[in-house]
Design an enzyme around this catalytic site. Sequence first.
Site, PDB file in Angstrom:
ATOM      1  N   ARG A 231      -0.328 -21.584 -31.335  1.00  0.00           N
ATOM      2  CA  ARG A 231       0.068 -20.713 -31.749  1.00  0.00           C
ATOM      3  C   ARG A 231      -0.741 -19.276 -31.500  1.00  0.00           C
ATOM      4  O   ARG A 231      -1.868 -19.343 -31.458  1.00  0.00           O
ATOM      5  CB  ARG A 231      -0.185 -21.019 -33.220  1.00  0.00           C
ATOM      6  CG  ARG A 231       0.642 -19.881 -34.306  1.00  0.00           C
ATOM      7  CD  ARG A 231       1.014 -20.676 -35.642  1.00  0.00           C
ATOM      8  NE  ARG A 231      -0.077 -20.830 -36.550  1.00  0.00           N
ATOM      9  CZ  ARG A 231       0.009 -21.088 -37.602  1.00  0.00           C
ATOM     10  NH1 ARG A 231       1.272 -21.272 -38.235  1.00  0.00           N
ATOM     11  NH2 ARG A 231      -0.968 -21.209 -38.447  1.00  0.00           N
TER      12      ARG A 231
ATOM     13  N   ARG B  65      -5.721 -17.255 -34.207  1.00  0.00           N
ATOM     14  CA  ARG B  65      -6.537 -17.290 -35.580  1.00  0.00           C
ATOM     15  C   ARG B  65      -7.713 -18.367 -35.508  1.00  0.00           C
ATOM     16  O   ARG B  65      -7.538 -19.406 -34.733  1.00  0.00           O
ATOM     17  CB  ARG B  65      -5.618 -17.978 -36.853  1.00  0.00           C
ATOM     18  CG  ARG B  65      -4.520 -17.059 -37.433  1.00  0.00           C
ATOM     19  CD  ARG B  65      -3.661 -17.564 -38.197  1.00  0.00           C
ATOM     20  NE  ARG B  65      -3.885 -18.590 -39.003  1.00  0.00           N
ATOM     21  CZ  ARG B  65      -3.137 -18.998 -40.018  1.00  0.00           C
ATOM     22  NH1 ARG B  65      -2.011 -18.673 -40.199  1.00  0.00           N
ATOM     23  NH2 ARG B  65      -3.703 -20.010 -40.927  1.00  0.00           N
TER      24      ARG B  65
ATOM     25  N   ARG C 174      -1.372 -25.472 -53.513  1.00  0.00           N
ATOM     26  CA  ARG C 174      -1.721 -26.817 -52.610  1.00  0.00           C
ATOM     27  C   ARG C 174      -2.601 -27.828 -53.070  1.00  0.00           C
ATOM     28  O   ARG C 174      -3.060 -28.465 -52.621  1.00  0.00           O
ATOM     29  CB  ARG C 174      -2.689 -25.687 -51.643  1.00  0.00           C
ATOM     30  CG  ARG C 174      -2.071 -25.291 -49.975  1.00  0.00           C
ATOM     31  CD  ARG C 174      -3.243 -24.910 -49.345  1.00  0.00           C
ATOM     32  NE  ARG C 174      -2.930 -24.785 -48.040  1.00  0.00           N
ATOM     33  CZ  ARG C 174      -2.652 -23.498 -47.323  1.00  0.00           C
ATOM     34  NH1 ARG C 174      -2.184 -22.624 -47.850  1.00  0.00           N
ATOM     35  NH2 ARG C 174      -2.392 -23.402 -45.944  1.00  0.00           N
TER      36      ARG C 174
ATOM     37  N   ARG D 164      -8.484 -28.900 -40.787  1.00  0.00           N
ATOM     38  CA  ARG D 164      -7.407 -28.100 -41.792  1.00  0.00           C
ATOM     39  C   ARG D 164      -6.179 -29.300 -42.034  1.00  0.00           C
ATOM     40  O   ARG D 164      -5.915 -29.264 -43.186  1.00  0.00           O
ATOM     41  CB  ARG D 164      -7.103 -26.946 -40.971  1.00  0.00           C
ATOM     42  CG  ARG D 164      -5.997 -25.739 -41.644  1.00  0.00           C
ATOM     43  CD  ARG D 164      -6.500 -24.831 -41.002  1.00  0.00           C
ATOM     44  NE  ARG D 164      -5.127 -23.986 -41.412  1.00  0.00           N
ATOM     45  CZ  ARG D 164      -4.278 -23.417 -40.369  1.00  0.00           C
ATOM     46  NH1 ARG D 164      -4.773 -23.734 -39.117  1.00  0.00           N
ATOM     47  NH2 ARG D 164      -3.000 -22.954 -40.666  1.00  0.00           N
TER      48      ARG D 164
ATOM     49  N   LYS E 110       6.789 -22.933 -41.976  1.00  0.00           N
ATOM     50  CA  LYS E 110       6.984 -22.265 -43.440  1.00  0.00           C
ATOM     51  C   LYS E 110       7.203 -20.675 -42.956  1.00  0.00           C
ATOM     52  O   LYS E 110       8.119 -20.139 -43.722  1.00  0.00           O
ATOM     53  CB  LYS E 110       5.751 -22.625 -44.282  1.00  0.00           C
ATOM     54  CG  LYS E 110       5.651 -23.918 -44.777  1.00  0.00           C
ATOM     55  CD  LYS E 110       4.829 -24.075 -45.911  1.00  0.00           C
ATOM     56  CE  LYS E 110       3.370 -23.650 -45.776  1.00  0.00           C
ATOM     57  NZ  LYS E 110       2.621 -24.456 -44.738  1.00  0.00           N
TER      58      LYS E 110
HETATM   59  P1  AMP Z   1      -2.390 -20.559 -44.077  1.00  0.00           P
HETATM   60  O1  AMP Z   1      -1.821 -19.216 -43.437  1.00  0.00           O
HETATM   61  O2  AMP Z   1      -1.296 -20.860 -45.415  1.00  0.00           O
HETATM   62  O3  AMP Z   1      -2.463 -21.779 -43.363  1.00  0.00           O
HETATM   63  O4  AMP Z   1      -3.766 -20.351 -44.814  1.00  0.00           O
HETATM   64  C1  AMP Z   1      -4.944 -19.996 -44.020  1.00  0.00           C
HETATM   65  C2  AMP Z   1      -6.066 -20.401 -44.841  1.00  0.00           C
HETATM   66  O5  AMP Z   1      -6.188 -19.650 -46.164  1.00  0.00           O
HETATM   67  C3  AMP Z   1      -5.918 -21.800 -45.306  1.00  0.00           C
HETATM   68  O6  AMP Z   1      -6.540 -22.633 -44.434  1.00  0.00           O
HETATM   69  C4  AMP Z   1      -6.839 -21.699 -46.651  1.00  0.00           C
HETATM   70  O7  AMP Z   1      -8.302 -21.563 -46.185  1.00  0.00           O
HETATM   71  C5  AMP Z   1      -6.603 -20.410 -47.462  1.00  0.00           C
HETATM   72  N1  AMP Z   1      -5.696 -20.709 -48.149  1.00  0.00           N
HETATM   73  C6  AMP Z   1      -4.219 -20.103 -48.065  1.00  0.00           C
HETATM   74  N2  AMP Z   1      -3.523 -20.525 -49.283  1.00  0.00           N
HETATM   75  C7  AMP Z   1      -4.371 -21.257 -49.941  1.00  0.00           C
HETATM   76  C8  AMP Z   1      -4.201 -21.906 -51.274  1.00  0.00           C
HETATM   77  N3  AMP Z   1      -3.193 -21.970 -51.904  1.00  0.00           N
HETATM   78  N4  AMP Z   1      -5.523 -22.463 -51.669  1.00  0.00           N
HETATM   79  C9  AMP Z   1      -6.496 -22.411 -51.068  1.00  0.00           C
HETATM   80  N5  AMP Z   1      -6.632 -21.943 -49.894  1.00  0.00           N
HETATM   81  C10 AMP Z   1      -5.731 -20.941 -49.385  1.00  0.00           C
END
Ligand code: AMP
Length: 218
Positions: A129, A163, A90, A174, A15
């Site tokens: 990553r 990360r 999400r 996750r 993404k």
């Molecule tokens: P990402 O970079 O999109 O994978 O987001 C990293 C982490 O941020 C996720 O594993 C969640 O813990 C949190 N996060 C990001 N976007 C959301 C969302 N829309 N709702 C809830 N938690 C989020």
Amino acid sequence: MSLNLILLGLPGAGKGTQAQYIVDKYPIPHISTGDMFREAMANKTPMGLKAKEFIDKGDLVPDDVTNGIVKDRLGNADTKDGFLLDGYPRTLEQANALAEMTDVLNKPLNAVINIDVDPNLLTERLSSRFICRNCGATYNKLYHMPKVEDTCDVCGHHEFYQRDDDKPEAVKNRLDVNIKMNTPLIAYYKERNLLYNVDGNNSIDDVWQQIDSILSSL
Ligand code: AMP
């Protein structure tokens, strides 16, 4: 016409990479809730510290916190020609909250692009990553190393990190959490005739060609 978009896909589906291609071509901001949380954590804001408890375990941040930051962000003037949401919504609760926001702001969604990738591939991609500590550019040991060893292509710095939620113990949780969440979301947007599926198992360029032709057709 404005371009109000959502990019869906499991973590590691690409993404972030595709979002960059989209905003390079169209004058809309890339709004990544994950990036917003990471910035808040780096700055140790109260919201960032709260989010960190969830993020480090691979859990979702509670909906009230997440909806609040998106609502504020969509109110910014730079969304006048559209926006690209990445990592949000999400959950169905978030999708409903977003529908209310786009109604109030009179910015109806134009398309939801779902990058579909085999989950087995994702585990491998995520744990490979790594990220530039200075500018946040993302690399991958499997297929996207910096052009010059240990040097960021974007900013030239030499320090990288993984990360915490890309570490193997968090990745499985996750992915499980996200797979459970993604299925009803896809159904939700399909019902509303907004869903466009893209095959994300192939190369970055191939995925971009598919997305570009969808956007050109809107
Ligand atoms: P990402 O970079 O999109 O994978 O987001 C990293 C982490 O941020 C996720 O594993 C969640 O813990 C949190 N996060 C990001 N976007 C959301 C969302 N829309 N709702 C809830 N938690 C989020």
